[in-house]
Design a protein around this motif. Structure first.
Motif, PDB file in Angstrom:
ATOM      1  N   ASP A 188     -15.392  57.558 111.603  1.00 52.43           N
ATOM      2  CA  ASP A 188     -14.744  56.270 111.293  1.00 52.43           C
ATOM      3  C   ASP A 188     -13.662  56.387 110.228  1.00 52.43           C
ATOM      4  O   ASP A 188     -12.954  55.415 109.943  1.00 52.43           O
ATOM      5  N   ALA A 189     -13.587  57.562 109.620  1.00 51.36           N
ATOM      6  CA  ALA A 189     -12.602  57.730 108.544  1.00 51.36           C
ATOM      7  C   ALA A 189     -11.319  58.402 109.035  1.00 51.36           C
ATOM      8  O   ALA A 189     -10.411  58.640 108.255  1.00 51.36           O
ATOM      9  N   ILE A 190     -11.267  58.721 110.325  1.00 51.43           N
ATOM     10  CA  ILE A 190     -10.050  59.363 110.836  1.00 51.43           C
ATOM     11  C   ILE A 190      -9.413  58.548 111.961  1.00 51.43           C
ATOM     12  O   ILE A 190     -10.059  57.712 112.593  1.00 51.43           O
ATOM     13  N   ARG A 191      -8.139  58.836 112.188  1.00 55.60           N
ATOM     14  CA  ARG A 191      -7.415  58.261 113.325  1.00 55.60           C
ATOM     15  C   ARG A 191      -6.891  59.422 114.161  1.00 55.60           C
ATOM     16  O   ARG A 191      -6.559  60.495 113.621  1.00 55.60           O
TER      17      ARG A 191
ATOM     18  N   LYS B  76      -1.205  65.424 129.122  1.00 52.08           N
ATOM     19  CA  LYS B  76      -0.192  66.091 129.953  1.00 52.08           C
ATOM     20  C   LYS B  76       0.230  67.378 129.234  1.00 52.08           C
ATOM     21  O   LYS B  76       0.077  67.490 128.007  1.00 52.08           O
ATOM     22  N   ALA B  77       0.773  68.298 129.994  1.00 56.16           N
ATOM     23  CA  ALA B  77       1.223  69.553 129.385  1.00 56.16           C
ATOM     24  C   ALA B  77       2.245  69.248 128.293  1.00 56.16           C
ATOM     25  O   ALA B  77       3.128  68.408 128.484  1.00 56.16           O
ATOM     26  N   GLY B  78       2.091  69.906 127.166  1.00 56.34           N
ATOM     27  CA  GLY B  78       3.048  69.728 126.071  1.00 56.34           C
ATOM     28  C   GLY B  78       2.712  68.566 125.145  1.00 56.34           C
ATOM     29  O   GLY B  78       3.418  68.322 124.162  1.00 56.34           O
ATOM     30  N   ASP B  79       1.649  67.834 125.441  1.00 59.51           N
ATOM     31  CA  ASP B  79       1.255  66.728 124.554  1.00 59.51           C
ATOM     32  C   ASP B  79       0.805  67.258 123.199  1.00 59.51           C
ATOM     33  O   ASP B  79       0.386  68.418 123.062  1.00 59.51           O
ATOM     34  N   GLU B  80       0.853  66.352 122.230  1.00 63.06           N
ATOM     35  CA  GLU B  80       0.443  66.750 120.885  1.00 63.06           C
ATOM     36  C   GLU B  80      -0.547  65.729 120.338  1.00 63.06           C
ATOM     37  O   GLU B  80      -0.256  64.529 120.313  1.00 63.06           O
ATOM     38  N   LEU B  81      -1.688  66.224 119.931  1.00 65.31           N
ATOM     39  CA  LEU B  81      -2.676  65.366 119.266  1.00 65.31           C
ATOM     40  C   LEU B  81      -2.572  65.582 117.768  1.00 65.31           C
ATOM     41  O   LEU B  81      -2.426  66.718 117.319  1.00 65.31           O
ATOM     42  N   TYR B  82      -2.646  64.497 117.035  1.00 66.00           N
ATOM     43  CA  TYR B  82      -2.590  64.594 115.571  1.00 66.00           C
ATOM     44  C   TYR B  82      -3.812  63.873 115.023  1.00 66.00           C
ATOM     45  O   TYR B  82      -4.071  62.717 115.381  1.00 66.00           O
ATOM     46  N   ILE B  83      -4.570  64.553 114.184  1.00 60.07           N
ATOM     47  CA  ILE B  83      -5.798  63.978 113.630  1.00 60.07           C
ATOM     48  C   ILE B  83      -5.631  63.850 112.119  1.00 60.07           C
ATOM     49  O   ILE B  83      -5.296  64.833 111.446  1.00 60.07           O
ATOM     50  N   SER B  84      -5.868  62.637 111.620  1.00 60.57           N
ATOM     51  CA  SER B  84      -5.646  62.429 110.186  1.00 60.57           C
ATOM     52  C   SER B  84      -6.606  61.380 109.631  1.00 60.57           C
ATOM     53  O   SER B  84      -6.854  60.364 110.277  1.00 60.57           O
ATOM     54  N   PRO B  85      -7.104  61.616 108.443  1.00 58.00           N
ATOM     55  CA  PRO B  85      -7.813  60.533 107.763  1.00 58.00           C
ATOM     56  C   PRO B  85      -6.801  59.595 107.119  1.00 58.00           C
ATOM     57  O   PRO B  85      -5.615  59.937 107.039  1.00 58.00           O
TER      58      PRO B  85
END
Lengths: 253, 88
Positions: free
Chosen positions: B52-55, B74-83
């Motif tokens: 619950d502390a991250i987006r 999709k190919a080339g997508d980027e996930l970003y994980i951040s509190p």
């Protein structure tokens, strides 16, 4: 309203910004007439106080109950070695008085609490969130929403940071973003990094008051100083937000 | 699909000090599950008490406004994980 920005030496001070299109005497007067609350006179509060005073904001309310410590001085450029032990808001007042005598600084040397936050926001045009813990940030956010006062959020960790312009009731608020605190302990902080984020916050305030430029609404600017990357992350109202969500009775259209 | 996963710096202590990963997966859920296999320290963040502390953002869009964990990759997508950062 304060006095007009008519004194020649005062006007000369702002010449370079008054050259901007749509700025001139009108926007400069808006800055002089404005009151900005800087909540926190530490890492982020420092560049905010400097640049808002430089820009000619007429009244800065600076709130911090903490005292200057040696370990603050790698980043909190409002303060000096000679002022260790002094209240940070009072130290800020000394610095700003030397920088721009046309700015009035009100020192608020108390912690922000549920009991005093409403009075603190009275007559404030914009608040700058320069705090160092989520709980107080959310308290300020809630009250700014109640009093419909825009709030410029800024936060840092090491060499990265975030900026967002919250403009109730038109934008999402900090509560929409923050489920719970990830880590409210002692955080790493590089001076130049708080300089980047604090300067971006100050620019948001200046843009809002002068009407020049566009504010960072519905977006979180995420800056990663480790990898030299700026990202514009989407920032949406949470339907069940208990501050600004549409299901709250007080927010019903 | 191959996806890049970037972690905000407060998360590096959970990922073995690694900031970026290249991970295969068809959905956000699959990518995060494989991230957890590669960096077991991320368990608390991705499925544990700190969730619950991250987006999580896919190409800068909050996945909560997409299909959440079922969002397709999709190919080339980027996930970003951040509190949410709280320091000031």
């Amino acid at each position: 309203m304060n006095t007009r920005v008519c004194d020649t030496s005062e006007q000369n001070r702002y010449t370079r910004q008054m050259m901007l299109p749509n700025w001139g005497k009108t926007a400069q007067q808006r800055l002089k007439d404005a009151t900005v609350l800087i909540a926190g006179a530490g890492g982020l509060g420092s560049p905010n106080a400097f640049y808002l005073a430089c820009a000619g904001v007429g009244h800065l309310k600076i709130c911090d109950d903490d005292v200057v410590e040696l370990s603050n001085l790698n980043r909190q450029i409002l303060h000096t070695s000679q002022r260790i032990g002094q209240n940070k808001a009072a130290s800020a007042q000394t610095t700003i008085a030397a920088l721009n005598p046309y700015v009035t600084v009100t020192v608020v040397a108390t912690q922000i609490t549920a009991d005093n936050v409403s009075a603190l926001l009275e007559d404030v045009d914009v608040v700058v969130d320069c705090l160092d813990n989520l709980q107080t940030r959310l308290l300020l956010n809630r009250q700014a929403h109640r009093q419909t006062i825009p709030m410029v959020h800024g936060s840092i960790y090491g060499m990265e940071g975030r900026v967002a312009f919250i403009n109730p009731p038109h934008t999402p608020c900090l509560q929409c973003l923050a489920g719970k605190a990830f880590d409210d302990g002692t955080f790493p902080a590089v001076g130049a990094a708080v300089g980047v984020i604090g300067s971006l916050q100050a620019l948001e305030v200046v843009k809002y008051i002068t009407g020049c430029g566009r504010n960072l609404t519905h977006t979180i600017l995420a800056w990663d100083g480790f990898h030299n990357r700026f990202q514009m992350l989407t920032f949406n109202t949470k339907a069940d937000c208990d501050v600004c969500g549409p299901r709250q009775p007080e927010n019903a259209k | 699909m191959r996806c890049r996963v970037n972690l905000a710096s407060p998360l590096w202590k959970y990922s073995g000090n690694q900031a970026e990963f290249e991970i295969e997966g068809d959905t956000v859920r699959q990518v995060l599950s494989r991230l957890e296999e590669e960096a077991p320290g991320m368990k608390d963040i991705l499925t544990g008490p700190l969730r619950d502390a991250i987006r999580i953002y896919l190409n800068n869009d909050d996945i909560e406004m997409l299909e959440k964990m079922d969002t397709a990759i999709k190919a080339g997508d980027e996930l970003y994980i951040s509190p949410v950062l709280t320091g000031g």
